[in-house]
Scaffold this active site. Sequence first.
Site, PDB file in Angstrom:
ATOM      1  N   HIS A  48       4.477 -23.908 100.464  1.00  0.00           N
ATOM      2  CA  HIS A  48       4.173 -23.405 101.804  1.00  0.00           C
ATOM      3  C   HIS A  48       5.393 -23.488 102.726  1.00  0.00           C
ATOM      4  O   HIS A  48       5.673 -22.565 103.494  1.00  0.00           O
ATOM      5  CB  HIS A  48       3.009 -24.214 102.388  1.00  0.00           C
ATOM      6  CG  HIS A  48       2.594 -23.792 103.744  1.00  0.00           C
ATOM      7  ND1 HIS A  48       2.613 -24.637 104.827  1.00  0.00           N
ATOM      8  CD2 HIS A  48       2.143 -22.601 104.218  1.00  0.00           C
ATOM      9  CE1 HIS A  48       2.192 -23.994 105.901  1.00  0.00           C
ATOM     10  NE2 HIS A  48       1.903 -22.761 105.565  1.00  0.00           N
ATOM     11  N   GLU A  51       7.697 -20.684 101.844  1.00  0.00           N
ATOM     12  CA  GLU A  51       7.189 -19.422 102.393  1.00  0.00           C
ATOM     13  C   GLU A  51       7.651 -19.243 103.834  1.00  0.00           C
ATOM     14  O   GLU A  51       8.139 -18.177 104.225  1.00  0.00           O
ATOM     15  CB  GLU A  51       5.667 -19.410 102.331  1.00  0.00           C
ATOM     16  CG  GLU A  51       5.030 -18.196 102.986  1.00  0.00           C
ATOM     17  CD  GLU A  51       3.771 -18.528 103.758  1.00  0.00           C
ATOM     18  OE1 GLU A  51       3.689 -18.157 104.947  1.00  0.00           O
ATOM     19  OE2 GLU A  51       2.874 -19.169 103.181  1.00  0.00           O
ATOM     20  N   HIS A  52       7.533 -20.291 104.632  1.00  0.00           N
ATOM     21  CA  HIS A  52       7.983 -20.219 106.029  1.00  0.00           C
ATOM     22  C   HIS A  52       9.492 -19.983 106.114  1.00  0.00           C
ATOM     23  O   HIS A  52       9.968 -19.202 106.945  1.00  0.00           O
ATOM     24  CB  HIS A  52       7.636 -21.523 106.750  1.00  0.00           C
ATOM     25  CG  HIS A  52       6.224 -21.600 107.230  1.00  0.00           C
ATOM     26  ND1 HIS A  52       5.895 -21.891 108.535  1.00  0.00           N
ATOM     27  CD2 HIS A  52       5.048 -21.420 106.588  1.00  0.00           C
ATOM     28  CE1 HIS A  52       4.578 -21.902 108.675  1.00  0.00           C
ATOM     29  NE2 HIS A  52       4.042 -21.620 107.500  1.00  0.00           N
ATOM     30  N   GLU A 129       0.632 -27.694 112.397  1.00  0.00           N
ATOM     31  CA  GLU A 129      -0.429 -26.900 111.767  1.00  0.00           C
ATOM     32  C   GLU A 129      -1.400 -27.806 111.007  1.00  0.00           C
ATOM     33  O   GLU A 129      -2.619 -27.627 111.082  1.00  0.00           O
ATOM     34  CB  GLU A 129       0.177 -25.880 110.790  1.00  0.00           C
ATOM     35  CG  GLU A 129       0.827 -24.683 111.435  1.00  0.00           C
ATOM     36  CD  GLU A 129       1.300 -23.681 110.395  1.00  0.00           C
ATOM     37  OE1 GLU A 129       1.002 -23.861 109.193  1.00  0.00           O
ATOM     38  OE2 GLU A 129       1.962 -22.703 110.779  1.00  0.00           O
TER      39      GLU A 129
END
Length: 211
Positions: A48, A51-52, A129
């Site tokens: 993740h 991905e960012h 988040e």
Amino acid sequence: MSEHTLHRLPSGLPVLTVPMPGTASVTVLVLVGVGSRYEVKKEQGLSHVLEHMLFKGTQKWPTAKDLSQTLDSVGADYNAFTSKEHTGYYVKVAAEHLPLAIDVVSDMVWRPVLSGEELTREKKVICEEIKMYEDNPLMHIGDLLEGEVYQGSSFGVNIAGSLASVTALTRAQVAGYHLRHYVPKNMLVAVGGKFNAGASARVRAAFAERR
């Protein structure tokens, strides 16, 4: 809808093309066969995080601002996602901007900058988040359930990782993970929408190799 085609580049990268001449737009999607289920404990959240980071600058567009301004200037719809088994990136544009979409997505997946400075900032964003999801019972209960069902398995770990695991990630880990998993035989490039015969050649050229 016309017949789709699937072929492999010499590198082993599969390319799927789905012509849809009745539309006015086209989407370029890259799927990578890696997600949270493939992470060991010290890597939790890494899929993740990567991905960012791919949106934070590439060889051709060195900063996040360069990338976003370029895509926004043609009205592109773009985003990414991470699941337990896949990571995906897409750009959807009006058909005439397909060359740009191909160039941007290929540069993101092959040649990201992976700046240490950006990584430090982005880890803080992702930690916020995680806190937000944990504060939302409707979202958090699913993670708790999977943790109980898949105890001892990577399937039971939150896709985003934990505050501790994300904070501990280093640039070397991110770069190494990218080199290890973002390889032709572990990826799929798909182009769907309105495009001409020259699109396939451009895809082959853009995704031919990591330079």
